[in-house]
Structures are given as C-alpha cells and as structure tokens.
Write an enzyme that holds these catalytic residues in place. Structure first.
Site, PDB file in Angstrom:
ATOM      1  N   SER A   1      18.451  11.914  20.106  1.00 45.21           N
ATOM      2  CA  SER A   1      18.288  11.368  21.340  1.00 45.21           C
ATOM      3  C   SER A   1      19.304  10.610  21.856  1.00 45.21           C
ATOM      4  O   SER A   1      20.454  10.854  21.976  1.00 45.21           O
ATOM      5  CB  SER A   1      16.877  10.621  21.368  1.00 45.21           C
ATOM      6  OG  SER A   1      16.315  10.390  22.634  1.00 45.21           O
TER       7      SER A   1
ATOM      8  N   ASP B   1      10.984  20.111  24.646  1.00 42.42           N
ATOM      9  CA  ASP B   1      11.579  18.697  24.626  1.00 42.42           C
ATOM     10  C   ASP B   1      11.118  18.354  26.309  1.00 42.42           C
ATOM     11  O   ASP B   1      11.663  19.085  27.363  1.00 42.42           O
ATOM     12  CB  ASP B   1      12.840  18.536  24.713  1.00 42.42           C
ATOM     13  CG  ASP B   1      13.414  17.328  24.601  1.00 42.42           C
ATOM     14  OD1 ASP B   1      13.277  16.588  25.557  1.00 42.42           O
ATOM     15  OD2 ASP B   1      14.092  16.756  23.412  1.00 42.42           O
TER      16      ASP B   1
ATOM     17  N   HIS C   1       9.676  15.822  22.215  1.00 46.30           N
ATOM     18  CA  HIS C   1      11.016  15.113  21.881  1.00 46.30           C
ATOM     19  C   HIS C   1      10.829  13.984  20.666  1.00 46.30           C
ATOM     20  O   HIS C   1      11.386  14.181  19.721  1.00 46.30           O
ATOM     21  CB  HIS C   1      11.394  14.300  23.084  1.00 46.30           C
ATOM     22  CG  HIS C   1      12.492  13.614  23.101  1.00 46.30           C
ATOM     23  ND1 HIS C   1      13.762  14.057  23.139  1.00 46.30           N
ATOM     24  CD2 HIS C   1      12.639  12.465  22.662  1.00 46.30           C
ATOM     25  CE1 HIS C   1      14.578  13.207  22.988  1.00 46.30           C
ATOM     26  NE2 HIS C   1      14.070  12.112  22.544  1.00 46.30           N
TER      27      HIS C   1
END
Ligand SMILES: *[C@@H]1O[C@H](CO)[C@@H](O)[C@H](O)[C@H]1NC(C)=O
Ligand SMILES: *[C@@H]1O[C@H](CO)[C@@H](O)[C@H](O)[C@H]1NC(C)=O
Ligand SMILES: *[C@@H]1O[C@H](CO)[C@@H](O)[C@H](O)[C@H]1NC(C)=O
Ligand SMILES: *[C@@H]1O[C@H](CO)[C@@H](O)[C@H](O)[C@H]1NC(C)=O
Ligand SMILES: *[C@@H]1O[C@H](CO)[C@@H](O)[C@H](O)[C@H]1NC(C)=O
Length: 420
Positions: free
Chosen positions: A195, A342, A374
């Site tokens: 991320s 995601d 995610h």
C-alpha cells in the site's frame, strides 16, 4: 544553494557520527517533534545525497518490541525533496538475532501520515499494527531490515518523488556505514512494501536509474500499490479510511510552497465541514484524523467540491508527484501483487502501469488475487512475496522465476494456505 566548502570540513570535524551525547540522551524514546536528535547538523545541505548525518543506537529496548531483533540503530541521512533540493530523513536499521551480513531488506512501512510523531522510528516502540507481520517474518530469517521514515520531516505522505528518493538514500546511507553496522560491503539489497509502503518503493524503483545509477537493487516486492493520487482521493472520500485522503492532500501540497494556502482559499468558512476544522486536523495524530474524517465526503469541505483537483496548479502536482508510471522503469526484478477487488485503487490502473513497464523491458511477476480486498491482500500476498524475496537473496531466483520478461496471472491465494 551556496555551499562553503572550506567551512564544511570544520563543521563536520567537530561532529562525530556516533557521539557520546547521542548515546546518553537516548535511553527512552522521545517523540520526533520533541527529540533534538531529529535536527540536521550544521552543514548538512552540502553533503551528497545518501550521506549519513547522525547515527545512534536506537533508544529503548528494541528486542522487547520487535520479535527477532537483537539491536537497532537510527541513522539520519541527507536526501532530497520532490524538487531535488537537499532534505533529510531518519531510518531505523534492525539487526537480526542471527544476522546474515549479506542481506539487507528495505521495508517501507505504510505509515500514511501528516503527523511527525507517527513516523516509524518512533511508533515502532508502541507496536506497529500495520504490516509489522511481514518484516518480523523476514527478521527471523536473518535479514537486516531497513525501515525508513521516507515521508521525511514534512510528512509528505503521497509525495512520490521525495518518498522514493528518501527510500533510495536510506539504503545508500546504510551501505556507506556497512562496517559499523555489521553489514557486508557487498550486501545484496531489495525492497518490499504494501500500500503506502509500495508507493514509496515503486517510486524509488522508477527514479533509481536517474538518481542513483550506481545502485543495483536485487529485487522489489510491491503489494496493493495506489497508482494515481487523484483517483485514490476521490475513491477514499466518503469511506471509512477517508482520513488517508486528507493526509495525502497534506503530503502532496507540503512539497509545493503556497499550494496548501491556495487550497484553503477554496474551502468553506462555515457549516459542519469548514476550513477551521480542516486546518485544526493538521495538528492531530493519524488515529485522531482517522476518526474525524471517517466516512466524510471530503469534497464537502470545498466551495466547488473536488474541482480543484483538475485545476492546473493541483493537477500538475498530483500528476508529477502523485502518479506512478511516467518517471522511469524498474531495473530490478519486480514481484507485484494486488487483489482484483482492491477498493482503494482500481486494479486496472496497476495493470496499465505494469503493461508499460513490460513494454519497456522490465522483469515482472504480477499476481492478481481473485479473493480479498485491499486490507486482506496485505496478508494474503505476504507469503508469496516473502518466498519471492527469499529466492532473490538466496540466489535461487533464476531457477524459480522467469529472469526476463513479464508473467501476469490471476491467482487464488489466501494467508491460511501458508500459515498454520
Ligand atoms: C556510544 O556508542 C558507541 C557505539 O555503540 C560506543 O563506541 C561508545 O563507547 C558509546 N559511548 C558512551 C559514552 O557510552
Ligand atoms: C530487552 O528485552 C528483552 C526481551 O523482552 C529482555 O530479554 C532483555 O533483558 C531486555 N534488556 C534490557 C536491557 O532490559
Ligand atoms: C488519475 O485519475 C484521475 C481521476 O480519476 C484522472 O482524471 C486522471 O486522468 C488519472 N491520471 C492518469 C495519468 O491516468
Ligand atoms: C466549523 O467546523 C467545526 C467542526 O469541525 C465546527 O465546530 C464549527 O462550528 C464550524 N464553524 C462554523 C463557522 O460553522
Ligand atoms: C515463465 O513465463 C511463462 C510464459 O509467460 C509462463 O508460462 C510461466 O508460468 C513462467 N514461469 C514462472 C516460474 O513464473
């Protein structure tokens, strides 16, 4: 900038990297905003990027907070802001209990903040919730772990250029100190991040060839990377993690003097979502702003909603410094992973960037997970990423993975497939 070269040696001659004063002042971790150690020493701007500026044994008892760590160092080093002007940052090096001096993994933590005291060199003592599992796994396998505060002292979350350069320079600084730190001079080094940490890593990979052509990363694993700040900010707004969008707007504008003030001119002065509440939030911690902005539609703070994102001033910043895929091609082998579902950033944006890299000759294994969102993918993809990185460090990469070209495939991978 004027560098007085005849003065610099004097300033630095008085300054010993690991000084007695440093040791004695660091028994208890102090928040960076209050810790005088987080002040760059005189003359620092004249040092080349990647030069260590200060070194200390990390404060506190690191083995009590990080499983598998024997000791740790803090290194302050010279890096560059998003305009390639001098800046500095701090990193933490974790020394494993059974160290392999030939292996250094730079793990970019997804710390996603506008608040200096939420930098990993300090939050490590309160037990990092985000993605700590991943690098603790690595530590037990003997790799040295580099954890840079890549957002720097301005907390430029989402500002890809300075985040990438601070990542690169943290590795340069550690390599130049290899003797003192117990690393081999010819240690291999690779990057990993999920991320926000993948964002810093991937920017480092795009910028490495132009900024640090002497470097030779052995590989990079990136998961759940957000490609385009503009679409991330729009997509996060109104959802539980909307506070991340606030921090990204802070972080991107922080690199462009005057742009934050321009932004404030476009904000409402009254109503429940107004400029006062917005500017007050800057002083608050990541946890506090996460609560304040949760589920808020951030466009409501602005007189004309998100129109500002498409004005030249802001779209230029958000493209130059907030959008991956146009600043270079990774020279190292890449393992990319992302959940097809995601919700933070649509996978199609990563698909496009990977296709571009592949067209430009990169070596990539890209696995698109059919399950999970995610947050779930941070765990689901961790073991495949770890195995990939281990093959890079063990020298078995070539016999396990394709060493040229791109392999792109859909997989169905769950954390429970590996842990038990
Ligand atoms: C500070 O730490 C360094 C390196 O660990 C050591 O060589 C030095 O003796 C220490 N100084 C004091 C005053 O403890
Ligand atoms: C640091 O923590 C470890 C693990 O909890 C413990 O074994 C060790 O005694 C501690 N060291 C000091 C100096 O307190
Ligand atoms: C980034 O996202 C915004 C909003 O969706 C879009 O307008 C822009 O074209 C995107 N940039 C790139 C380079 O794809
Ligand atoms: C601005 O917003 C805050 C909440 O963030 C609120 O307390 C305050 O009353 C608002 N100001 C005006 C003038 O509406
Ligand atoms: C290597 O690439 C080929 C062709 O794209 C693919 O079929 C194969 O699965 C790849 N092998 C590995 C180990 O990734």
């Amino acid at each position: 900038m004027l560098c007085l070269h005849y003065l610099a040696p004097i300033a630095f001659g008085l300054f010993s990297l690991v000084s007695a004063a440093d040791n004695s002042s660091t028994t208890v971790p102090i928040p960076p905003s209050l810790d005088p150690w987080y002040t760059a020493p005189q003359g620092w701007k004249c040092k080349p990027a990647g030069t260590p500026l200060r070194v200390r044994p990390a404060p506190g008892n690191i083995s009590a907070v990080v499983k598998g760590a024997a000791s740790a160092y803090n290194v302050m080093y010279r890096t560059s802001n998003s305009h390639y002007e001098p800046s500095w940052a701090v990193t933490t090096l974790l020394v494993p209990q059974t160290p392999n001096p030939k292996a250094l993994l730079s793990y970019q933590i997804a710390y996603d903040t506008h608040h200096l005291d939420d930098s990993p060199s300090y939050t490590i003592y309160s037990g990092l919730a985000t993605d700590a599992m991943a690098w603790e796994l690595v530590l037990t396998s003997g790799l040295f772990i580099n954890l840079p505060d890549y957002e720097g002292p301005t907390c430029s979350f989402g500002a890809g250029i300075t985040s990438g350069l601070a990542t690169i320079d943290s590795v340069r600084a550690l390599l130049s100190l290899s003797d003192e730190l117990g690393l081999a001079a010819d240690a291999q080094y690779a990057m990993w991040g999920y991320s926000g940490g993948a964002l810093a890593s991937q920017w480092a990979a795009e910028l490495q060839e132009s900024y640090a052509p002497e470097m030779n990363f052995a590989g990079m694993a990136i998961g759940g990377v957000p490609i385009n700040a503009t679409s991330v900010i729009r997509d996060l707004s109104g959802t539980p993690p909307a506070g991340l969008a606030f921090s990204a707007i802070w972080g991107l504008t922080s690199q462009y003097p005057g742009s934050w003030d321009e932004l404030l001119k476009r904000m409402k002065t009254e109503g429940p979502m107004n400029v006062t509440g917005w500017t007050d939030a800057v002083k608050k911690s990541t946890t506090e702003t996460a609560t304040i902005f949760a589920n808020q539609d951030l466009s409501e703070y602005f007189t004309n909603g998100f129109d500002f994102l498409y004005e030249t001033l802001f779209s230029t910043i958000f493209y130059r410094d907030g959008t991956l895929g146009h600043s270079g091609t990774p020279k190292m082998p890449v393992y990319a992973y992302k959940a097809i579902q995601d919700e933070i950033n649509p996978i199609a944006e990563l698909d496009e960037v990977i296709a571009q890299y592949c067209h430009d000759g990169a070596n990539i294994l890209y696995e698109r997970n059919t399950i999970g969102d995610h947050a779930a993918e941070g765990l689901n993809g961790a073991y495949p990423a770890l195995f990939w990185l281990q093959s890079v460090f063990a020298g078995t990469y070539g016999s396990t993975y394709n060493t040229t070209g791109c392999t792109i495939r859909d997989v169905t991978t769950s954390y429970s497939d590996f842990s038990s």
